[in-house]
Design an enzyme around this catalytic site. Structure first.
Site, PDB file in Angstrom:
ATOM      1  N   ILE A  14       0.835  -1.213   0.000  1.00 15.80           N
ATOM      2  CA  ILE A  14       0.000   0.000   0.000  1.00 15.80           C
ATOM      3  C   ILE A  14       0.863   1.252   0.000  1.00 15.80           C
ATOM      4  O   ILE A  14       0.541   2.252  -0.642  1.00 15.80           O
ATOM      5  CB  ILE A  14      -0.895   0.030   1.268  1.00 15.80           C
ATOM      6  CG1 ILE A  14      -1.775  -1.224   1.353  1.00 15.80           C
ATOM      7  CG2 ILE A  14      -1.727   1.301   1.329  1.00 15.80           C
ATOM      8  CD1 ILE A  14      -2.893  -1.287   0.357  1.00 15.80           C
ATOM      9  N   ARG A  64       6.780  12.951  20.670  1.00 16.92           N
ATOM     10  CA  ARG A  64       6.365  11.759  19.949  1.00 16.92           C
ATOM     11  C   ARG A  64       5.048  12.043  19.254  1.00 16.92           C
ATOM     12  O   ARG A  64       3.985  12.091  19.885  1.00 16.92           O
ATOM     13  CB  ARG A  64       6.252  10.589  20.923  1.00 16.92           C
ATOM     14  CG  ARG A  64       7.601  10.113  21.453  1.00 16.92           C
ATOM     15  CD  ARG A  64       8.579   9.784  20.332  1.00 16.92           C
ATOM     16  NE  ARG A  64       9.596   8.805  20.723  1.00 16.92           N
ATOM     17  CZ  ARG A  64      10.457   8.270  19.889  1.00 16.92           C
ATOM     18  NH1 ARG A  64      10.469   8.629  18.603  1.00 16.92           N
ATOM     19  NH2 ARG A  64      11.353   7.393  20.303  1.00 16.92           N
ATOM     20  N   ALA A  76      17.511   5.678  21.997  1.00 15.04           N
ATOM     21  CA  ALA A  76      17.110   4.645  21.043  1.00 15.04           C
ATOM     22  C   ALA A  76      17.106   5.220  19.646  1.00 15.04           C
ATOM     23  O   ALA A  76      17.131   6.441  19.470  1.00 15.04           O
ATOM     24  CB  ALA A  76      15.724   4.117  21.390  1.00 15.04           C
ATOM     25  N   GLU A  92      23.612   5.834  18.467  1.00 17.89           N
ATOM     26  CA  GLU A  92      22.459   6.541  19.037  1.00 17.89           C
ATOM     27  C   GLU A  92      22.775   7.082  20.432  1.00 17.89           C
ATOM     28  O   GLU A  92      22.352   8.183  20.788  1.00 17.89           O
ATOM     29  CB  GLU A  92      21.233   5.620  19.088  1.00 17.89           C
ATOM     30  CG  GLU A  92      20.647   5.292  17.715  1.00 17.89           C
ATOM     31  CD  GLU A  92      19.964   6.487  17.037  1.00 17.89           C
ATOM     32  OE1 GLU A  92      19.714   7.512  17.686  1.00 17.89           O
ATOM     33  OE2 GLU A  92      19.679   6.392  15.819  1.00 17.89           O
ATOM     34  N   GLU A  96      22.453  11.057  20.773  1.00 20.19           N
ATOM     35  CA  GLU A  96      21.336  11.564  21.578  1.00 20.19           C
ATOM     36  C   GLU A  96      21.776  12.086  22.946  1.00 20.19           C
ATOM     37  O   GLU A  96      21.091  12.921  23.537  1.00 20.19           O
ATOM     38  CB  GLU A  96      20.263  10.472  21.766  1.00 20.19           C
ATOM     39  CG  GLU A  96      19.529  10.166  20.477  1.00 20.19           C
ATOM     40  CD  GLU A  96      18.202   9.437  20.704  1.00 20.19           C
ATOM     41  OE1 GLU A  96      17.392   9.431  19.765  1.00 20.19           O
ATOM     42  OE2 GLU A  96      17.975   8.887  21.806  1.00 20.19           O
ATOM     43  N   GLU A 142      15.362  15.822  14.624  1.00 21.39           N
ATOM     44  CA  GLU A 142      15.179  15.201  15.936  1.00 21.39           C
ATOM     45  C   GLU A 142      15.638  16.167  17.028  1.00 21.39           C
ATOM     46  O   GLU A 142      16.770  16.656  16.986  1.00 21.39           O
ATOM     47  CB  GLU A 142      16.015  13.910  15.996  1.00 21.39           C
ATOM     48  CG  GLU A 142      15.531  12.921  17.027  1.00 21.39           C
ATOM     49  CD  GLU A 142      16.255  11.578  16.902  1.00 21.39           C
ATOM     50  OE1 GLU A 142      15.591  10.579  16.609  1.00 21.39           O
ATOM     51  OE2 GLU A 142      17.485  11.548  17.093  1.00 21.39           O
TER      52      GLU A 142
END
Lengths: 181, 181
Positions: A14, A64, A76, A92, A96, A142
């Site tokens: 899809i 989020r 993460a 990460e 982060e 981010e």
């Protein structure tokens, strides 16, 4: 193990995006009937349970979009194509949090939503971290804020639903068990 | 908390299925730039950590299409529209295992994949179960097999990657902590 296997006789893609692909599989069930399965393909992810010298848990707060709120989580991120999980975990952690480590211990790997998605999260542990001289750039879209939490602070954030995701809930239990052993 | 909020200026619905909906949100980031977010909408789910009289964990084995293999998991299922989480937990326990309980204790609720999906799983605990005289029918396209596991057996299945999902991995740590306390 293939118990109760569902055999695919047709796959319709899809959507193929940057992160997820959505397929609809038409399947034959164990009893011979047919059904459809909505399946999200995901590259997989890593997460790091990292404790600093004071025994505090390294977390990041970030927005989020699916929940329209910010959550406090262990560091993460998604696997890049062909990337080793442990390489990704270190990358990460560095991007982060600005911390690095040369001691990453694999803890477990689990599927987050086995009913509809193939996303797997590989979880690592370290209690030997040090600050990087220079923090590498992360994803340009981010935005994260570093937090360092005692177990009591983390459990309070969990009660207040600011810690509220599977990998961080798992991390808090893992941490508690480690302390109690 | 809305820290680092991403404001949506356009939503495109790509697909609406029986279980998931896929939206692409165009967002404005905290720094004023724009990005797109691939978002899976999900009705939410429940899971039950159920121990029998012998202190064994009630699990079910079922085929999981996204991974093309069967997994051993704690009983779980999707929320019906408007259904209370505790009602759903009891229903899924009865349908999938043939056990019932009048003592369901809420443990936690977590988002399984906060990066791309809004699925939340509400986890309950019971150590007071009894066999139903008649097991209710579940979904007609769902085939599950009951298992009752000691902690050692469950941990062995985890090492063998037959237990390999977030809610069951969480359940095993929760169970271990409960025993150790």
């Amino acid at each position: 193990m293939k118990k109760f296997e569902e055999k695919t006789y047709h796959t319709e893609t899809i959507y193929t995006g940057k992160i997820v692909q959505l397929n609809i599989d038409s399947v034959t069930l164990p009893d011979g009937n047919t059904s459809k399965r909505e399946l999200i393909k995901h590259p997989g992810a890593v997460a790091v349970i990292a404790l600093n010298d004071e025994g505090k848990l390294i977390c990041v707060e970030q927005y989020r979009k699916p929940m329209e709120k910010s959550l406090v989580e262990i560091p993460a991120g998604k696997l890049e194509p062909g990337e080793e999980a442990s390489t990704c975990a270190l990358r990460e952690l560095e991007e982060e949090t600005g911390y690095t480590t040369d001691s990453l211990e694999w803890v477990t790997s689990f599927y987050t939503s086995p009913g509809f998605a193939d996303e797997i999260v590989h979880i690592y542990f370290t209690d030997q971290i040090k600050v990087l001289d220079q923090r590498p750039d992360g994803d340009e879209d981010e935005f994260v804020e570093l937090m360092e939490l005692t177990l009591e602070e983390a459990e309070e954030l969990e009660r207040n639903q600011r810690i509220q995701d599977a990998k961080t809930a798992y991390a808090l239990l893992y941490w508690k068990l480690r302390i109690s052993e």
